[in-house]
Design an enzyme around this catalytic site. Structure first.
Site, PDB file in Angstrom:
ATOM      1  N   ASN A   1       0.805  -1.224   0.000  1.00  0.00           N
ATOM      2  CA  ASN A   1       0.000   0.000   0.000  1.00  0.00           C
ATOM      3  C   ASN A   1       0.838   1.273   0.000  1.00  0.00           C
ATOM      4  O   ASN A   1       0.643   2.161  -0.834  1.00  0.00           O
ATOM      5  CB  ASN A   1      -0.929  -0.003   1.218  1.00  0.00           C
ATOM      6  CG  ASN A   1      -2.154  -0.857   0.984  1.00  0.00           C
ATOM      7  OD1 ASN A   1      -2.532  -1.116  -0.160  1.00  0.00           O
ATOM      8  ND2 ASN A   1      -2.773  -1.298   2.063  1.00  0.00           N
TER       9      ASN A   1
ATOM     10  N   ASN B   1       9.511  -6.669  11.777  1.00  0.00           N
ATOM     11  CA  ASN B   1       9.984  -5.692  10.792  1.00  0.00           C
ATOM     12  C   ASN B   1      11.501  -5.466  10.873  1.00  0.00           C
ATOM     13  O   ASN B   1      12.139  -5.147   9.868  1.00  0.00           O
ATOM     14  CB  ASN B   1       9.218  -4.375  10.924  1.00  0.00           C
ATOM     15  CG  ASN B   1       7.864  -4.457  10.234  1.00  0.00           C
ATOM     16  OD1 ASN B   1       7.556  -5.450   9.575  1.00  0.00           O
ATOM     17  ND2 ASN B   1       7.047  -3.422  10.371  1.00  0.00           N
TER      18      ASN B   1
ATOM     19  N   SER C   1       9.086   2.044   7.274  1.00  0.00           N
ATOM     20  CA  SER C   1       8.628   0.881   8.040  1.00  0.00           C
ATOM     21  C   SER C   1       8.607   1.198   9.536  1.00  0.00           C
ATOM     22  O   SER C   1       9.497   1.882  10.048  1.00  0.00           O
ATOM     23  CB  SER C   1       9.557  -0.303   7.786  1.00  0.00           C
ATOM     24  OG  SER C   1       9.785  -0.472   6.404  1.00  0.00           O
TER      25      SER C   1
ATOM     26  N   ARG D   1      -1.152  15.561   9.572  1.00  0.00           N
ATOM     27  CA  ARG D   1      -2.406  15.212  10.267  1.00  0.00           C
ATOM     28  C   ARG D   1      -2.850  16.377  11.150  1.00  0.00           C
ATOM     29  O   ARG D   1      -4.015  16.770  11.140  1.00  0.00           O
ATOM     30  CB  ARG D   1      -2.183  13.943  11.099  1.00  0.00           C
ATOM     31  CG  ARG D   1      -2.086  12.721  10.211  1.00  0.00           C
ATOM     32  CD  ARG D   1      -1.875  11.437  10.979  1.00  0.00           C
ATOM     33  NE  ARG D   1      -2.000  10.303  10.053  1.00  0.00           N
ATOM     34  CZ  ARG D   1      -1.350   9.155  10.148  1.00  0.00           C
ATOM     35  NH1 ARG D   1      -0.511   8.947  11.147  1.00  0.00           N
ATOM     36  NH2 ARG D   1      -1.542   8.202   9.265  1.00  0.00           N
TER      37      ARG D   1
ATOM     38  N   HIS E   1       7.932   8.541  16.591  1.00  0.00           N
ATOM     39  CA  HIS E   1       6.675   8.351  15.866  1.00  0.00           C
ATOM     40  C   HIS E   1       5.857   7.292  16.599  1.00  0.00           C
ATOM     41  O   HIS E   1       5.621   6.200  16.118  1.00  0.00           O
ATOM     42  CB  HIS E   1       6.994   7.874  14.445  1.00  0.00           C
ATOM     43  CG  HIS E   1       5.804   7.761  13.552  1.00  0.00           C
ATOM     44  ND1 HIS E   1       4.869   8.756  13.409  1.00  0.00           N
ATOM     45  CD2 HIS E   1       5.393   6.757  12.735  1.00  0.00           C
ATOM     46  CE1 HIS E   1       3.944   8.362  12.535  1.00  0.00           C
ATOM     47  NE2 HIS E   1       4.237   7.152  12.120  1.00  0.00           N
TER      48      HIS E   1
HETATM   49  N1  APR Z   1      11.848  -7.015   0.494  1.00  0.00           N
HETATM   50  C1  APR Z   1      10.951  -6.342  -0.241  1.00  0.00           C
HETATM   51  N2  APR Z   1       9.653  -6.227   0.079  1.00  0.00           N
HETATM   52  C2  APR Z   1       9.233  -6.847   1.198  1.00  0.00           C
HETATM   53  C3  APR Z   1      10.117  -7.575   2.021  1.00  0.00           C
HETATM   54  C4  APR Z   1      11.475  -7.652   1.640  1.00  0.00           C
HETATM   55  N3  APR Z   1      12.377  -8.295   2.366  1.00  0.00           N
HETATM   56  N4  APR Z   1       9.395  -8.066   3.058  1.00  0.00           N
HETATM   57  C5  APR Z   1       8.118  -7.659   2.900  1.00  0.00           C
HETATM   58  N5  APR Z   1       8.020  -6.923   1.768  1.00  0.00           N
HETATM   59  C6  APR Z   1       6.837  -6.301   1.167  1.00  0.00           C
HETATM   60  C7  APR Z   1       5.586  -7.193   1.256  1.00  0.00           C
HETATM   61  O1  APR Z   1       5.625  -8.230   0.286  1.00  0.00           O
HETATM   62  C8  APR Z   1       4.487  -6.173   0.985  1.00  0.00           C
HETATM   63  O2  APR Z   1       4.118  -6.108  -0.390  1.00  0.00           O
HETATM   64  O3  APR Z   1       6.443  -5.135   1.856  1.00  0.00           O
HETATM   65  C9  APR Z   1       5.109  -4.831   1.414  1.00  0.00           C
HETATM   66  C10 APR Z   1       4.365  -4.149   2.546  1.00  0.00           C
HETATM   67  O4  APR Z   1       3.152  -3.739   2.035  1.00  0.00           O
HETATM   68  P1  APR Z   1       1.794  -3.738   2.897  1.00  0.00           P
HETATM   69  O5  APR Z   1       1.638  -5.059   3.562  1.00  0.00           O
HETATM   70  O6  APR Z   1       0.713  -3.224   2.024  1.00  0.00           O
HETATM   71  O7  APR Z   1       2.126  -2.695   4.074  1.00  0.00           O
HETATM   72  P2  APR Z   1       2.067  -1.090   3.966  1.00  0.00           P
HETATM   73  O8  APR Z   1       0.731  -0.614   4.372  1.00  0.00           O
HETATM   74  O9  APR Z   1       2.632  -0.660   2.673  1.00  0.00           O
HETATM   75  O10 APR Z   1       3.059  -0.699   5.165  1.00  0.00           O
HETATM   76  C11 APR Z   1       4.437  -0.947   5.092  1.00  0.00           C
HETATM   77  O11 APR Z   1       5.040   1.036   6.284  1.00  0.00           O
HETATM   78  O12 APR Z   1       3.714   2.614   7.357  1.00  0.00           O
HETATM   79  C12 APR Z   1       4.520   1.488   7.524  1.00  0.00           C
HETATM   80  O13 APR Z   1       3.652   0.409   9.508  1.00  0.00           O
HETATM   81  C13 APR Z   1       3.766   0.324   8.103  1.00  0.00           C
HETATM   82  O14 APR Z   1       5.648  -1.078   8.556  1.00  0.00           O
HETATM   83  C14 APR Z   1       4.600  -0.834   7.657  1.00  0.00           C
HETATM   84  C15 APR Z   1       5.147  -0.372   6.303  1.00  0.00           C
END
Ligand code: APR
Length: 315
Positions: free
Chosen positions: A13, A98, A122, A154, A178
């Protein structure tokens, strides 16, 4: 001269929204990296975005995939890889899972984009910044976290709504980690230069401050299956723009403090001047004793999270 290159890691996202926003800003080529179960996902999203260039009129290339060679020579790398929180979870609950993901990403950044400026999204943000800085060994100028721009956005939104004025006239300042102990600073938050302390009664101001602190959780509760991504990605885009255009914008970012604000060796949100070299200056604001106290509480919570992380990593 060839175009700059920005790599976005994580095509979920936040990452996908960011990649598309950056493409439309027409500042650079964009690479979208992920390792999803559906292998073609990052390439598919990138191709879809690329085709929107015909309507929006951007020329920059945008490609997606899982191969880190795509990121070779990036000027900026934005890390969104990781899991988002679910209702009832705090950002801190994401720490260990994470940390593992972000650390593996940082190894690749060091190998493929050793000169890049890294922006971390992240969560839990301040701890993830520390992971990236330790793994890459990059100087503090080149590791920054995106949080303050979002928290301020915000607060600005709630202030503009409450006072019925244009968002363009509202400036808001939020420092600290944060997390739930972030430190919105009403004294340094203004509408056309007038402090909001003079414009709003205390109880209404308190409500806005609390809603700002809970800004992410409010959205998590509504979405039920993930966390915010439009405003977070827009906030990161503003930081990338400041770096690529070298515009010296002062934005609140998580930065590795080296004695500023009485803090050494921790990432905490402070105002930072952003330019082509990344962090070009930490801007010092004078704080009252109450503000200092709130800042210290926030710093302590970042510190205790790092202790948990260090304990787990050394075991
Ligand atoms: N390398 C690349 N991509 C990865 C890896 C990796 N090692 N591990 C996970 N991912 C990808 C997942 O496959 C997924 O598509 O990270 C993406 C995360 O996307 P979402 O699950 O949609 O999460 P999102 O809402 O984008 O949030 C990501 O940002 O705001 C912060 O708290 C939130 O830690 C979270 C991060």
């Amino acid at each position: 001269m060839s175009r700059k290159k920005v790599t976005v890691v994580g095509a979920g996202n936040v990452g996908a929204s960011l990649a598309w926003t950056l493409a439309r800003m027409n500042l650079s080529d964009v690479v979208l990296l992920d390792i999803p179960e559906t292998k073609g996902m990052p390439a598919g999203k990138a191709l879809d975005m690329k085709q929107s260039g015909a309507i929006f009129g951007f020329d920059g290339d945008i490609v997606g995939g899982s191969d880190w060679n795509l990121a070779q020579g990036s000027d900026v790398v934005v890390i969104t890889a990781g899991v988002p929180r679910k209702p009832g979870m705090s950002r801190d609950d994401l720490l260990l899972i994470n940390a593992k993901i972000v650390s593996s990403v940082a190894v690749q950044v060091k190998a493929k984009a050793p000169q890049s400026i890294v922006i971390v999204i992240s969560n839990p943000l301040d701890a993830m910044c520390a992971v990236v800085q330790r793994v890459t060994g990059f100087p503090r100028e080149r590791v920054l976290g995106m949080a303050g721009v979002l928290d301020s956005a915000r607060m600005r939104t709630f202030l503009a709504q409450e006072l019925n004025v244009s968002i363009n006239n509202v400036h808001a300042c939020v420092l600290g980690g944060h997390g739930d102990s972030m430190v919105p600073l009403p004294r340094y938050s203004t509408v056309s230069g007038v402090s909001i302390v003079e414009l709003l009664p205390k109880d209404r101001l308190e409500k806005i401050i609390q809603r700002t602190r809970d800004g992410g959780a409010e959205i998590v509760k509504l979405l039920e299956t993930g966390s915010a991504f439009y405003a977070p990605s827009a906030s990161a885009a503003e930081m990338v723009e400041a770096i690529l255009l070298d515009n010296k914008k002062i934005l609140p970012c998580a930065a590795l403090l080296q004695g500023e604000y009485g803090v050494k060796g921790l990432f905490v949100g402070v105002p930072v001047k952003l330019g082509a070299r990344g962090l070009e200056e930490v801007v010092i604001l004078k704080l009252t004793s109450d503000e200092e106290k709130a800042f210290k509480t926030s710093v302590d919570s970042v510190q205790s999270l790092l202790k948990v992380l260090d304990g787990k990593l050394t075991k």
